[in-house]
Design a protein around this motif. Structure first.
Motif, PDB file in Angstrom:
ATOM      1  N   TRP A 109       0.810  -1.218   0.000  1.00 42.29           N
ATOM      2  CA  TRP A 109       0.000   0.000   0.000  1.00 42.29           C
ATOM      3  C   TRP A 109       0.845   1.270   0.000  1.00 42.29           C
ATOM      4  CZ3 TRP A 109      -5.141   0.724  -0.627  1.00 42.29           C
ATOM      5  CH2 TRP A 109      -5.979  -0.395  -0.525  1.00 42.29           C
ATOM      6  N   PHE A 110       2.147   1.162   0.178  1.00 42.05           N
ATOM      7  CA  PHE A 110       2.977   2.366   0.322  1.00 42.05           C
ATOM      8  C   PHE A 110       2.801   3.356  -0.831  1.00 42.05           C
ATOM      9  CE2 PHE A 110       6.496   0.456   3.283  1.00 42.05           C
ATOM     10  CZ  PHE A 110       5.531   0.210   4.252  1.00 42.05           C
ATOM     11  N   PRO A 111       2.832   2.919  -2.097  1.00 38.01           N
ATOM     12  CA  PRO A 111       2.678   3.897  -3.189  1.00 38.01           C
ATOM     13  C   PRO A 111       1.357   4.660  -3.130  1.00 38.01           C
ATOM     14  CG  PRO A 111       3.565   1.829  -4.031  1.00 38.01           C
ATOM     15  CD  PRO A 111       3.133   1.564  -2.623  1.00 38.01           C
ATOM     16  N   GLU A 112       0.274   3.967  -2.788  1.00 42.19           N
ATOM     17  CA  GLU A 112      -1.026   4.638  -2.731  1.00 42.19           C
ATOM     18  C   GLU A 112      -1.112   5.581  -1.536  1.00 42.19           C
ATOM     19  OE1 GLU A 112      -4.633   2.422  -3.728  1.00 42.19           O
ATOM     20  OE2 GLU A 112      -3.344   0.734  -4.263  1.00 42.19           O
ATOM     21  N   VAL A 113      -0.475   5.215  -0.433  1.00 46.25           N
ATOM     22  CA  VAL A 113      -0.438   6.109   0.718  1.00 46.25           C
ATOM     23  C   VAL A 113       0.329   7.383   0.380  1.00 46.25           C
ATOM     24  CG1 VAL A 113       0.474   6.403   3.061  1.00 46.25           C
ATOM     25  CG2 VAL A 113      -0.713   4.291   2.444  1.00 46.25           C
ATOM     26  N   ILE A 114       1.455   7.246  -0.286  1.00 47.66           N
ATOM     27  CA  ILE A 114       2.227   8.431  -0.698  1.00 47.66           C
ATOM     28  C   ILE A 114       1.399   9.296  -1.633  1.00 47.66           C
ATOM     29  CG2 ILE A 114       4.236   9.220  -1.995  1.00 47.66           C
ATOM     30  CD1 ILE A 114       4.903   8.209   0.810  1.00 47.66           C
ATOM     31  N   GLN A 115       0.687   8.690  -2.558  1.00 48.37           N
ATOM     32  CA  GLN A 115      -0.162   9.456  -3.465  1.00 48.37           C
ATOM     33  C   GLN A 115      -1.249  10.206  -2.691  1.00 48.37           C
ATOM     34  OE1 GLN A 115       0.370  10.118  -6.601  1.00 48.37           O
ATOM     35  NE2 GLN A 115      -1.448  11.415  -6.700  1.00 48.37           N
ATOM     36  N   HIS A 116      -1.826   9.548  -1.694  1.00 47.19           N
ATOM     37  CA  HIS A 116      -2.819  10.200  -0.836  1.00 47.19           C
ATOM     38  C   HIS A 116      -2.201  11.422  -0.146  1.00 47.19           C
ATOM     39  CE1 HIS A 116      -5.692  10.762   2.506  1.00 47.19           C
ATOM     40  NE2 HIS A 116      -4.616  10.808   3.264  1.00 47.19           N
ATOM     41  N   ILE A 144       3.623   0.209  11.937  1.00 51.85           N
ATOM     42  CA  ILE A 144       2.622   0.527  12.954  1.00 51.85           C
ATOM     43  C   ILE A 144       1.694   1.658  12.507  1.00 51.85           C
ATOM     44  CG2 ILE A 144       3.937  -0.345  14.927  1.00 51.85           C
ATOM     45  CD1 ILE A 144       4.943   2.510  15.410  1.00 51.85           C
ATOM     46  N   SER A 145       1.662   1.946  11.214  1.00 46.49           N
ATOM     47  CA  SER A 145       0.780   2.986  10.688  1.00 46.49           C
ATOM     48  C   SER A 145      -0.571   2.380  10.319  1.00 46.49           C
ATOM     49  CB  SER A 145       1.417   3.657   9.466  1.00 46.49           C
ATOM     50  OG  SER A 145       2.643   4.282   9.824  1.00 46.49           O
ATOM     51  N   VAL A 146      -1.592   3.248  10.266  1.00 51.95           N
ATOM     52  CA  VAL A 146      -2.972   2.784  10.074  1.00 51.95           C
ATOM     53  C   VAL A 146      -3.625   3.587   8.949  1.00 51.95           C
ATOM     54  CG1 VAL A 146      -5.232   2.516  11.166  1.00 51.95           C
ATOM     55  CG2 VAL A 146      -3.152   2.163  12.518  1.00 51.95           C
ATOM     56  N   MET A 147      -4.468   2.903   8.170  1.00 55.59           N
ATOM     57  CA  MET A 147      -5.243   3.600   7.143  1.00 55.59           C
ATOM     58  C   MET A 147      -6.708   3.234   7.261  1.00 55.59           C
ATOM     59  SD  MET A 147      -4.219   1.458   3.700  1.00 55.59           S
ATOM     60  CE  MET A 147      -4.413  -0.326   3.622  1.00 55.59           C
ATOM     61  N   VAL A 181      -5.141   8.411   6.614  1.00 51.57           N
ATOM     62  CA  VAL A 181      -4.014   7.636   7.128  1.00 51.57           C
ATOM     63  C   VAL A 181      -3.447   8.327   8.365  1.00 51.57           C
ATOM     64  CG1 VAL A 181      -3.399   6.821   4.802  1.00 51.57           C
ATOM     65  CG2 VAL A 181      -2.193   8.776   5.784  1.00 51.57           C
ATOM     66  N   VAL A 182      -2.851   7.529   9.215  1.00 52.19           N
ATOM     67  CA  VAL A 182      -2.025   8.068  10.291  1.00 52.19           C
ATOM     68  C   VAL A 182      -0.695   7.328  10.207  1.00 52.19           C
ATOM     69  CG1 VAL A 182      -3.088   6.517  12.006  1.00 52.19           C
ATOM     70  CG2 VAL A 182      -1.799   8.524  12.771  1.00 52.19           C
ATOM     71  N   VAL A 183       0.355   8.092   9.928  1.00 51.58           N
ATOM     72  CA  VAL A 183       1.693   7.530   9.764  1.00 51.58           C
ATOM     73  C   VAL A 183       2.410   7.612  11.106  1.00 51.58           C
ATOM     74  CG1 VAL A 183       3.896   7.705   8.549  1.00 51.58           C
ATOM     75  CG2 VAL A 183       1.749   8.206   7.338  1.00 51.58           C
ATOM     76  N   ASN A 184       2.741   6.450  11.641  1.00 52.91           N
ATOM     77  CA  ASN A 184       3.374   6.357  12.957  1.00 52.91           C
ATOM     78  C   ASN A 184       4.774   5.781  12.840  1.00 52.91           C
ATOM     79  OD1 ASN A 184       0.843   7.108  14.187  1.00 52.91           O
ATOM     80  ND2 ASN A 184       0.151   5.000  13.884  1.00 52.91           N
ATOM     81  N   GLY A 185       5.630   6.160  13.777  1.00 53.14           N
ATOM     82  CA  GLY A 185       6.990   5.632  13.789  1.00 53.14           C
ATOM     83  C   GLY A 185       7.470   5.416  15.210  1.00 53.14           C
ATOM     84  N   ILE A 186       8.634   4.816  15.327  1.00 51.66           N
ATOM     85  CA  ILE A 186       9.209   4.511  16.631  1.00 51.66           C
ATOM     86  C   ILE A 186      10.419   5.411  16.878  1.00 51.66           C
ATOM     87  CG2 ILE A 186      10.218   2.728  18.098  1.00 51.66           C
ATOM     88  CD1 ILE A 186       8.833   0.646  16.310  1.00 51.66           C
TER      89      ILE A 186
END
Length: 221
Positions: free
Chosen positions: A17-24, A63-66, A77-82
């Motif tokens: 899903w990474f490419p579509e998330v970046i496009q979003h 750990i990110s959610v869409m 989306v919510v992009v989460n990191g550690i």
């Protein structure tokens, strides 16, 4: 898959899903976020190499959610990191000196410098922190409480992974309001008008109602 909300499915963002998330993000957050907008970092729909690199690095933490529709359209989306100690932030700040993009450098210098003024790791005796880095909702799905639901699901993910604390750098009133409604407290804040350059002028001219950065946190246990 996580629980349904508003007719949308909540899922952990996996690599396909990474490419579509970046496009979003190109259509929403990259241009709409208050600091990005203040410096005119990019226009809606445009890519931004450094922001995309930052986003992908966080997405790889897993750990990110869409929120997606039944037809597979990304609603938010919510992009989460550690975060692994303040050393992560210090190294990130040092690396900005090698970046030519002055607008990007201004934004992340503010974020990193203000974060280094506090130490949540020492305060809570933890070695890692769950960090909410990007919260983005497609314009068609706004006004439905989706941002709050994405942050609530992020908290579930954080608890499942055993994190004791989560934090976010809330750069605008809307994200601050959502975080407050979920029990986040403000650990540190700075008014944009008080963040000055070497000549004593404000670095950012952020439009109302977004007048300050708040570093917010929530203890999970």
């Amino acid at each position: 898959m996580l629980a349904n909300s508003n007719g949308l499915r909540m899922e952990i963002i996996t690599e396909p899903w990474f490419p579509e998330v970046i496009q979003h993000l190109r259509q929403t957050f990259f241009a709409d976020e208050p600091l990005n907008k203040a410096v005119n970092l990019c226009r809606p729909g445009d890519g931004h190499t450094l922001l995309e690199k930052h986003s992908l690095s966080s997405l790889r933490d897993g750990i990110s959610v869409m929120a997606i529709t039944n037809s597979g359209e990304i609603a938010g989306v919510v992009v989460n990191g550690i975060l692994h100690g303040n050393g992560d932030t210090g190294r990130a700040l040092d690396s900005l000196a090698e970046i030519d993009d002055e607008k990007f450098r201004k934004i992340f210098t503010l974020l990193y410098e203000e974060n280094l003024k506090i130490d949540l790791f020492e305060q809570f005796s933890v070695e890692s922190i769950f960090e909410i880095r990007i919260l983005s909702v497609d314009s068609k799905f706004r006004g439905q409480g989706l941002a709050k639901e994405l942050m609530r699901k992020s908290e579930e993910v954080a608890r499942t992974h055993g994190f004791r604390i989560m934090k976010t750098d809330a750069t605008g009133m809307f994200s601050q309001r959502v975080a407050t409604s979920l029990g986040f407290a403000t650990r540190h804040e700075v008014k944009y008008d008080d963040y000055l350059d070497q000549d004593g002028r404000p670095v950012f001219h952020v439009g109302a109602p977004h007048d300050r950065l708040k570093i917010m946190y929530k203890a999970l246990r």
